[in-house]
Design a protein around this motif. Structure first.
Motif: not given
Length: 405
Positions: A135-139, A334-338
Motif C-alpha cells: 500500500p505505501n509503495f505509491k508514495y 511499515f518501513l515505507l510509511s512516512a
C-alpha cells in the motif's frame, strides 16, 4: 459462465501470504481487503530480519521498528545481526540446494542491494514480485529517484522494496576550502595545487570503489556500455581513460598515492585534523550527523558534483522460502510509511535519506520531514547518476589492485 478480473496487486498480495493464515479467494477481495487479510495472516508471526549491525544508530532504529510492528500488527521482529549480506545469500542458496522450499527457510527479510541482489535474482532465490503491491509503495519517488526501481542497473521487478537512499557526496571545512571542486577534472586541478591533501579509501572499500566508478562515469566515451556486464574483450578499451586519469591524479594524493586510507572514517578524521582538505561519503547526511555530534565544526559543508554523482537505493527483500512471508511484507510496508521514513531521515536517529516523494504525502505526513536543510546537509542536491552494472565491481577492483597496490 462468470469470469473474474484479478488485479496485479491482488495476485501479489495473496501469493505472498501463502505461508500465513488462510485467506479468502483473491477474486472475492478488493485490494484493501486483500491487504487486511494479509495483515491478519501476519499477526503472531516472527520475522527474522537479517541486517547489517555495524552501526549503533541503525541497530537502535531497528529496535524502534520492532516495537512499532509488535504494537500495531502483532509481529515479532528479530534483528539477525550480520556483517556481510553475502553470507545470507550463501545460506539461502544452501537451503535451496537442500530442498527447503516455501515456508522452510531461516531468513524472512534481508537488507540488500547491488551484487547480492543480482545474485539472488539470477538464481531465483527471491519471493515472486510483491513490493509494488505494498500500500505505501505509491508514495515512493520512482521518477526523481529512478534507482528505486533499478538496483545497480538490474531492474528490481518488484522483488525488493526500497528502504533508503545514498549518493556519493563530498564534504569539507568551508574555511579551508571555500571553492569545492565540481567534477573529477576540478578535483585533479585542486590536487595539483594542493599536493598531498586529497585521498580516497583503498579498494575494495565500498566508498573507494565508488570514487573509481565516479571517475569512470566521467571519463568513459559511452556511458551506455556500463549498464550491462563488462565484456572481457572490451574492458581494457572502455576503462583506458579511467586509468589515465588515476595515473595523473595519484602522484598528487596523500603520500604520493603510494598508500591509501583504510576507510571513509579514517579520511573523515584526517580532514577534521586538517591533514586532508576534503572527505567523502555515500550518506549525504553524514556531515550533518557529525556536526550534530560535535565531531565536526559547523563550518563544514557538503556537496555533490554539478553534473551529478553516483547514487543508489538500498532495499529489503524476501527469500523464496521465507517462513513468515506475510509478516515480512507487512514490515516492509511499515518501513515505507512516512512515520518510519521520517524517523530514519532524522539525523538524531539515523540520517538515512528517504525514498519517498514528499509531494505525494498528505500534508500531516509531509510535515514529519524538515523543510530546510540542516547544517552540513547538501544545500543543492545534484542529479543522481545510476550505478554501473554490478558485474563491473569485481574487474574494476582487481585491475585497480593490480595497478596501484
Amino acid at each position: 459462465m462468470t469470469t473474474f478480473s484479478l488485479s496485479r496487486r491482488e495476485i501479489l498480495l495473496i501469493a505472498g501470504s501463502a505461508t500465513g493464515a488462510a485467506v479468502a479467494p483473491a477474486w472475492a477481495q478488493s485490494p484493501t481487503s486483500a491487504w487486511a487479510n494479509l495483515e491478519k495472516a501476519a499477526r503472531g508471526q516472527t520475522v527474522y530480519f537479517n541486517a547489517w549491525a555495524g552501526s549503533e544508530t541503525t541497530n537502535a532504529y531497528l529496535q524502534w521498528v520492532a516495537a512499532e510492528v509488535q504494537a500495531a500488527y502483532g509481529i515479532r521482529l528479530e534483528h539477525v545481526k550480520i556483517t556481510d549480506t553475502a553470507d545470507v545469500v550463501k545460506r539461502v542458496r544452501a537451503e535451496k540446494a537442500a530442498g527447503r522450499q516455501a515456508g522452510g527457510g531461516t531468513v524472512d527479510l534481508v537488507w540488500i542491494n547491488g551484487e547480492n541482489f543480482a545474485a539472488m535474482k539470477r538464481e531465483s532465490l527471491l519471493l515472486a514480485p510483491w513490493a509494488e503491491a505494498l500500500p505505501n509503495f505509491k508514495y515512493v519517488d520512482t521518477v526523481g529517484k529512478p534507482t528505486t526501481l533499478n538496483d545497480f542497473s538490474v531492474p528490481t521487478d518488484g522483488q525488493e522494496s526500497p528502504w533508503g537512499m545514498a549518493q556519493f557526496t563530498f564534504y569539507a571545512d568551508s574555511k579551508r576550502l571555500p571553492q569545492p571542486p565540481q567534477s573529477m577534472a576540478e578535483l585533479l586541478a585542486l590536487a595539483r595545487r594542493q599536493p598531498g591533501r586529497i585521498s580516497y579509501p583503498r579498494l575494495p572499500d565500498f566508498t573507494g570503489t565508488t570514487f573509481v566508478k565516479q571517475a569512470l562515469l566521467e571519463h568513459v566515451a559511452d556511458a551506455s556500455v556500463l549498464v550491462k556486464p563488462p565484456v572481457a574483450a572490451d574492458f581494457a578499451k572502455v576503462t583506458a581513460p579511467l586509468w589515465q586519469f588515476l595515473d595523473a591524479l595519484h602522484p598528487h594524493l596523500w603520500r604520493g598515492g603510494k598508500q591509501f586510507p583504510q576507510n571513509p572514517a579514517a579520511i573523515r578524521q584526517m580532514m577534521a585534523d586538517g591533514e586532508l582538505l576534503l572527505a567523502l561519503t555515500f550518506n549525504p547526511n553524514e556531515p550533518a550527523n557529525e556536526i550534530a555530534a560535535r565531531r565536526l565544526p559547523a563550518s563544514v559543508v557538503s556537496w555533490q558534483f554539478a553534473k551529478g554523482t553516483i547514487g543508489n537505493t538500498h532495499f529489503v527483500a524476501i527469500p523464496y522460502n521465507a517462513k513468515a512471508a506475510a509478516g515480512a511484507q507487512v514490515v516492509a510496508n511499515f518501513l515505507l510509511s512516512a512515520k518510519a521514513q521520517a524517523r530514519k531521515a532524522d539525523i538524531s536517529h539515523w540520517g538515512d535519506p528517504t525514498v519517498l516523494d514528499l509531494a505525494k504525502l498528505p500534508p500531516a505526513e509531509r510535515a514529519l520531514f524538515p523543510s530546510q536543510p540542516l547544517p552540513g546537509q547538501v544545500a543543492k542536491p545534484a542529479p543522481t547518476l545510476p550505478e554501473p552494472h554490478a558485474a563491473w565491481v569485481e574487474p574494476l577492483e582487481k585491475e585497480w589492485a593490480k595497478r596501484y597496490l
